[in-house]
Design a protein around this motif. Structure first.
Motif, mmCIF file in Angstrom:
data_model
loop_
_atom_site.group_PDB
_atom_site.id
_atom_site.type_symbol
_atom_site.label_atom_id
_atom_site.label_comp_id
_atom_site.label_asym_id
_atom_site.label_seq_id
_atom_site.Cartn_x
_atom_site.Cartn_y
_atom_site.Cartn_z
ATOM 1 N N LEU A 74 -11.839 2.001 2.066
ATOM 2 C CA LEU A 74 -12.265 0.845 2.858
ATOM 3 C C LEU A 74 -13.381 0.061 2.170
ATOM 4 O O LEU A 74 -13.587 -1.114 2.472
ATOM 5 C CB LEU A 74 -12.726 1.301 4.238
ATOM 6 N N ARG A 75 -14.139 0.719 1.271
ATOM 7 C CA ARG A 75 -15.216 0.029 0.569
ATOM 8 C C ARG A 75 -14.728 -0.727 -0.670
ATOM 9 O O ARG A 75 -15.501 -1.437 -1.303
ATOM 10 C CB ARG A 75 -16.286 1.031 0.133
ATOM 11 N N SER A 76 -13.460 -0.599 -1.041
ATOM 12 C CA SER A 76 -12.958 -1.186 -2.271
ATOM 13 C C SER A 76 -12.785 -2.700 -2.139
ATOM 14 O O SER A 76 -12.652 -3.244 -1.038
ATOM 15 C CB SER A 76 -11.610 -0.548 -2.654
ATOM 16 N N ARG A 77 -12.801 -3.368 -3.304
ATOM 17 C CA ARG A 77 -12.624 -4.822 -3.318
ATOM 18 C C ARG A 77 -11.211 -5.209 -2.892
ATOM 19 O O ARG A 77 -11.003 -6.228 -2.224
ATOM 20 C CB ARG A 77 -12.909 -5.348 -4.719
ATOM 21 N N ASP A 78 -10.216 -4.377 -3.256
ATOM 22 C CA ASP A 78 -8.832 -4.677 -2.844
ATOM 23 C C ASP A 78 -8.712 -4.682 -1.329
ATOM 24 O O ASP A 78 -7.994 -5.519 -0.750
ATOM 25 C CB ASP A 78 -7.881 -3.624 -3.432
ATOM 26 N N MET A 79 -9.390 -3.762 -0.671
ATOM 27 C CA MET A 79 -9.326 -3.723 0.792
ATOM 28 C C MET A 79 -9.949 -4.975 1.398
ATOM 29 O O MET A 79 -9.433 -5.546 2.355
ATOM 30 C CB MET A 79 -10.058 -2.475 1.297
ATOM 31 N N ARG A 80 -11.082 -5.415 0.835
ATOM 32 C CA ARG A 80 -11.716 -6.629 1.353
ATOM 33 C C ARG A 80 -10.793 -7.832 1.174
ATOM 34 O O ARG A 80 -10.690 -8.699 2.051
ATOM 35 C CB ARG A 80 -13.040 -6.856 0.618
ATOM 36 N N THR A 81 -10.108 -7.913 0.031
ATOM 37 C CA THR A 81 -9.162 -9.016 -0.190
ATOM 38 C C THR A 81 -8.044 -8.979 0.833
ATOM 39 O O THR A 81 -7.675 -10.009 1.417
ATOM 40 C CB THR A 81 -8.596 -8.914 -1.608
ATOM 41 N N PHE A 82 -7.497 -7.799 1.094
ATOM 42 C CA PHE A 82 -6.393 -7.668 2.048
ATOM 43 C C PHE A 82 -6.817 -8.039 3.463
ATOM 44 O O PHE A 82 -6.100 -8.710 4.193
ATOM 45 C CB PHE A 82 -5.859 -6.229 2.026
ATOM 46 N N MET A 83 -8.011 -7.582 3.870
ATOM 47 C CA MET A 83 -8.441 -7.743 5.262
ATOM 48 C C MET A 83 -8.988 -9.141 5.560
ATOM 49 O O MET A 83 -8.857 -9.628 6.675
ATOM 50 C CB MET A 83 -9.514 -6.697 5.608
ATOM 51 N N LEU A 115 -1.909 -0.188 6.558
ATOM 52 C CA LEU A 115 -3.030 -1.114 6.681
ATOM 53 C C LEU A 115 -2.669 -2.205 7.680
ATOM 54 O O LEU A 115 -1.515 -2.633 7.761
ATOM 55 C CB LEU A 115 -3.367 -1.771 5.339
ATOM 56 N N TYR A 116 -3.687 -2.666 8.413
ATOM 57 C CA TYR A 116 -3.461 -3.802 9.308
ATOM 58 C C TYR A 116 -4.742 -4.615 9.398
ATOM 59 O O TYR A 116 -5.830 -4.068 9.564
ATOM 60 C CB TYR A 116 -3.058 -3.359 10.706
ATOM 61 N N SER A 117 -4.622 -5.942 9.228
ATOM 62 C CA SER A 117 -5.758 -6.855 9.324
ATOM 63 C C SER A 117 -5.685 -7.581 10.659
ATOM 64 O O SER A 117 -4.774 -8.374 10.902
ATOM 65 C CB SER A 117 -5.743 -7.862 8.174
ATOM 66 N N TYR A 118 -6.655 -7.281 11.541
ATOM 67 C CA TYR A 118 -6.727 -8.003 12.816
ATOM 68 C C TYR A 118 -7.135 -9.458 12.569
ATOM 69 O O TYR A 118 -6.743 -10.358 13.325
ATOM 70 C CB TYR A 118 -7.745 -7.329 13.739
ATOM 71 N N ALA A 119 -7.968 -9.676 11.528
ATOM 72 C CA ALA A 119 -8.457 -11.032 11.289
ATOM 73 C C ALA A 119 -7.331 -11.949 10.803
ATOM 74 O O ALA A 119 -7.251 -13.120 11.191
ATOM 75 C CB ALA A 119 -9.592 -10.999 10.264
ATOM 76 N N GLY A 189 -10.166 -5.153 10.783
ATOM 77 C CA GLY A 189 -8.922 -4.493 10.416
ATOM 78 C C GLY A 189 -9.033 -2.984 10.571
ATOM 79 O O GLY A 189 -10.037 -2.457 11.041
ATOM 80 N N ALA A 190 -7.989 -2.295 10.162
ATOM 81 C CA ALA A 190 -7.971 -0.841 10.279
ATOM 82 C C ALA A 190 -7.025 -0.266 9.237
ATOM 83 O O ALA A 190 -6.097 -0.933 8.776
ATOM 84 C CB ALA A 190 -7.535 -0.399 11.679
ATOM 85 N N VAL A 191 -7.252 1.010 8.837
ATOM 86 C CA VAL A 191 -6.381 1.734 7.925
ATOM 87 C C VAL A 191 -6.002 3.047 8.592
ATOM 88 O O VAL A 191 -6.825 3.674 9.254
ATOM 89 C CB VAL A 191 -7.074 1.977 6.570
ATOM 90 N N ALA A 192 -4.750 3.416 8.486
ATOM 91 C CA ALA A 192 -4.255 4.654 9.098
ATOM 92 C C ALA A 192 -3.737 5.580 8.004
ATOM 93 O O ALA A 192 -2.848 5.204 7.231
ATOM 94 C CB ALA A 192 -3.141 4.344 10.103
ATOM 95 N N PHE A 193 -4.296 6.790 7.911
ATOM 96 C CA PHE A 193 -3.849 7.818 6.987
ATOM 97 C C PHE A 193 -2.960 8.781 7.769
ATOM 98 O O PHE A 193 -3.436 9.487 8.670
ATOM 99 C CB PHE A 193 -5.048 8.551 6.392
ATOM 100 N N ASN A 194 -1.664 8.805 7.460
ATOM 101 C CA ASN A 194 -0.707 9.681 8.133
ATOM 102 C C ASN A 194 -0.625 11.006 7.367
ATOM 103 O O ASN A 194 -0.210 11.039 6.208
ATOM 104 C CB ASN A 194 0.664 9.006 8.214
#
Length: 788
Positions: A74-83, A115-119, A189-194
């Motif tokens: 969640l702290r990665s730059r890729d996650m920030r770009t996605f969200m 992954l899901y971005s609410y924004a 947003g949120a991330v789900a680890f199954n």
């Protein structure tokens, strides 16, 4: 004659002692036969509970490791770009999918990641069998959007792994919010680890011998989450395997008859997930080793009885004399130090009377020393810990043995400091009650910590408790997760038992006891963020985001509009602007001290605006100790209410003064003249006085009296407002804008513009135009949604 009588009395006394010892041994041997079974039964039950603790510890390490991966992801730059980024392209999607693929290959426990971005209403496409929109397998998306916490473990559910949806796989899901810590309403947003259910069951299944029983997982409602029989997953355990006390106690056991066989059910609740670990053991298998051990112990008791009788006979002749000699020496030492005086009648009596007196003296001294140690222990503990926290004691070779000597040993590998404070201290009746709460919190924290680790807790100030947690290994990441788990346990216990809430700040992990003061400082800084995040929360120093440089001037510049509304006494607009300003400060990640400093500067601006209207009104302003006044507010909401209330009082005073004044037609014509000729670089107070045939001092006085500001500030505000309009609405060069608003020297214009807005003209143009483009994009999206 005297010595013969004395020896005769000694022999009779020894015979009575030997008879008494023989009766004790016989009684003990008889009773042991009957009580050994119950005792060993308790030992076996304790062993089974310890087994559940080991299973829970193993499970907790695996789940915490997955949680740690989730937080790093969640702290990665890729996650920030996605969200958050509207301009996320196909390459960004490939990058984040590659990262997810690497994580799945490196950890076979993780089945898939969603992954899901609410924004941005965007979700990942990492599963080739996913539908274009989230289907029934992803109902967690809407449910987690309203969830209050930062993370949630969901019990076993089924995921489709083929296009038809007929082939489904059991998974347990960890959901983490983005950002990791945020205020209410700021989740993006949120991330789900199954997690593969089979992997979890393989982890715990070997903890119990199948010939003795079996083990499975269930949630708080009794629904089976993991079991050897996969057809039972998702079903209820039933009354035979579930008891009401499982909802009331975190661990324990009860007996039940299943399929005609008496069985013992051991259970333990995991505080991290809330799941129950349940072990079912057959009573007959459980009792076999107990019967063997009981019979063995009974035989050993018979042998010991015979051996003790023989040794008593052999040692009878010389056993008493050495004991008497030792006690006589002890008595002489006591007399030498003047502690006690043996009376002459005791000297003439038999040896047993002398022994009795000597033992009473020794026991009295021991009790007195124990009381003194217990009375001074809290003070010594507080002093040692505070010295370490403020850096007065940095040598572990001195501090650790001192703590161990008073009953608080610490590990010497890694340390972390936690600061816990009661929320809403003003609502606690008296300072004595607050002190009792803090004392109880210290005891609770030490009891929870010392079950698995080692730690110590002291009361730092009213309502504040500082906890030092130590570990015996150097795995910093794992130890940080353990500290978070301990903090959650302490917070939950206080909420359930004390009916109070606390906030906990965690410092950074340190391997050097001399650096404990830095961890303490980090913990106190993290705890101060409860003003933004709210109470009843756990805040780690590693989760605090430092604000960008220039953030202070940007936020302070936003307050100028509130001051303008104050001058106009537009209370409704002023209140909305203030709420928006505090919301921007909370969302920027600014430190609490920075927020208080911004409010101090803003209140000084507001007071200055009031003073321009009437200097007498400054008597209503807060005292010069404004920062200390603001520090008493525990939440940003309370701070916002105070500022709004103070501004409302200013506005009422301004309206009262204005109602007593008459409007001046000359000043109205002056302001109209300035509005029409602001672009002339030679426009000055003398020029204005000459134009209206008045003296410059008279113009200055009546202008300030009627407009509540001086001529220079009024002219500069008009020029800056016009400059902002030209920068945003046209493509004019900076020097052309400078000339158009009355500044012949472009450097002077840039300096005044930055002082007024916090930005140089070029930065202001880029910022505002970017905001307009973003707003236009949002409007287009809304129109498209309405059209659909």
């Amino acid at each position: 004659m005297f010595w013969r009588q004395k020896r005769s009395r000694s022999k009779r006394a020894m015979s009575m002692i030997l008879l008494f010892l023989s009766l004790c041994i016989v009684s003990t041997a008889g009773l042991s036969y009957f009580i050994t079974t119950d005792h060993l039964q308790a030992e076996v039950e304790q062993t089974n509970m310890s087994l559940l603790h080991e299973v829970n510890g193993k499970l907790l390490l695996v789940l915490k490791a997955i949680d740690s991966e989730a937080m790093q992801f969640l702290r990665s730059r890729d996650m920030r770009t996605f969200m958050e980024d509207d301009a996320a392209d196909q390459q960004d999607t490939i990058n984040i999918n590659n990262r997810i693929g690497d994580m799945l290959l490196s950890n076979d426990t993780i089945f898939s990641i969603d992954l899901y971005s609410y924004a941005k209403k965007r979700w990942s496409q990492t599963n080739p069998f996913q539908t274009p929109e989230p289907g029934p397998d992803y109902q967690w998306i809407s449910a987690f959007e309203r969830y209050k916490g930062f993370y949630q473990w969901i019990g076993t559910r089924k995921l489709s792994i083929d296009e038809s949806g007929k082939i489904r796989h059991n998974v347990m899901t960890l959901i983490r919010s983005y950002p990791l810590t945020h205020g209410e309403g700021y989740r993006k947003g949120a991330v789900a680890f199954n997690v593969d259910e089979r992997s979890i069951y393989n982890l715990i299944k070997n903890a119990i011998d199948p010939s003795l029983g079996y083990l499975f997982l269930a949630d708080a409602e009794g629904t089976i989450l993991s079991h050897a029989d996969k057809s039972l997953i998702g079903t209820q355990t039933g009354e035979l395997l579930w008891s009401k006390q499982m909802n009331e106690r975190d661990e324990g056991q009860f007996r039940s008859k299943i399929n005609g066989i008496n069985r013992t059910i051991f259970y333990m609740k995991s505080p991290y997930t809330g799941w129950e670990i349940i072990s079912v053991v057959s009573d007959s298998e459980l009792s076999k080793p107990l019967v063997q051990v009981r019979n063995t112990l009974f035989g050993i008791s018979i042998i010991l009885l015979l051996l003790a009788s023989g040794m008593a006979v052999v040692l009878n002749s010389w056993m008493f004399r050495p004991v008497n000699r030792v006690l006589s020496n002890v008595t002489k030492q006591l007399q030498a130090y003047g502690g006690y005086e043996r009376k002459s009648e005791h000297m003439a009596d038999d040896e047993f009377s002398s022994i009795e007196v000597s033992l009473s003296y020794i026991l009295a001294d021991s009790n007195r020393m124990y009381r003194q140690m217990r009375e001074t222990q809290p003070v010594i503990k507080w002093r040692l810990v505070m010295d370490a926290l403020i850096g007065a004691r940095k040598n572990p070779g001195e501090l650790l043995p001192s703590l161990a000597a008073i009953g608080f040993p610490l590990h010497a590998m890694q340390y972390i400091v936690m600061a816990a404070e009661f929320d809403g201290k003003s609502g606690i009746a008296t300072p004595q009650d607050l002190h009792l709460y803090s004392y109880a919190l210290c005891n609770v924290a030490e009891e929870i910590i010392n079950t698995e680790y080692r730690g110590i807790a002291i009361e730092a100030r009213d309502g504040m408790v500082v906890i030092v947690l130590s570990f015996d290994d150097g795995d910093g990441e794992a130890n940080l997760l353990r500290a978070l788990a301990v903090s959650e346990l302490i917070k939950s216990y206080v909420e359930e038992q004390f009916k109070q809430t606390i906030s906990i700040g965690l410092g950074r992990m340190t391997q050097d006891l001399g650096a404990l003061q830095h961890s303490y400082h980090d913990a106190m800084s993290a705890l101060s963020y409860k003003m933004i995040l709210g109470g009843n929360t756990i805040i780690s120093s590693e989760d605090i985001r430092e604000p960008a440089s220039g953030e202070f001037m940007r936020l302070l510049g936003m307050a100028d509009g509130i001051v303008d509304s104050l001058r106009l006494t537009d209370s409704e607009k002023m209140t909305k602007q203030t709420d928006r300003w505090f919301g921007e400060m909370a969302g920027s990640g600014a430190a609490p001290d920075m927020i208080r400093q911004l409010v101090v500067h803003f209140m000084m601006k507001a007071a200055k605006a009031v003073g321009e209207i009437d200097p007498a009104l400054l008597e209503e302003a807060p005292s010069h100790r404004l920062f200390d006044l603001l520090s008493q507010y525990e939440s940003i909401h309370e701070l916002s209410e105070y500022v709004i209330e103070q501004l409302g009082q200013y506005a009422e005073l301004i309206e009262e003064r204005r109602s007593n004044r008459e409007r001046n037609d000359v000043v109205e014509r002056m302001t109209a003249f300035i509005d029409a000729h602001y672009m002339h670089s030679d426009l000055s107070l003398n020029y204005l006085a000459s134009e209206f045939k008045l003296s410059a001092s008279h113009v200055s006085r009546i202008f300030k009296e009627q407009t509540e500001r001086n001529f220079i500030d009024y002219l500069m505000d008009i020029r800056m407002r016009k400059a902002k309009e030209l920068l945003v609405g046209t493509d004019m060069l900076i020097r052309d804008v400078s000339g158009a608003v009355g500044y012949s020297n472009v450097n002077s214009f840039v300096r005044i513009f930055k002082k007024s807005t916090g930005f140089i003209p070029g930065e202001y143009r880029e910022r505002e135009q970017a905001s307009l483009r973003e707003a236009d994009g949002a409007d287009d999206t809304d129109e498209a949604d309405e059209a659909e």
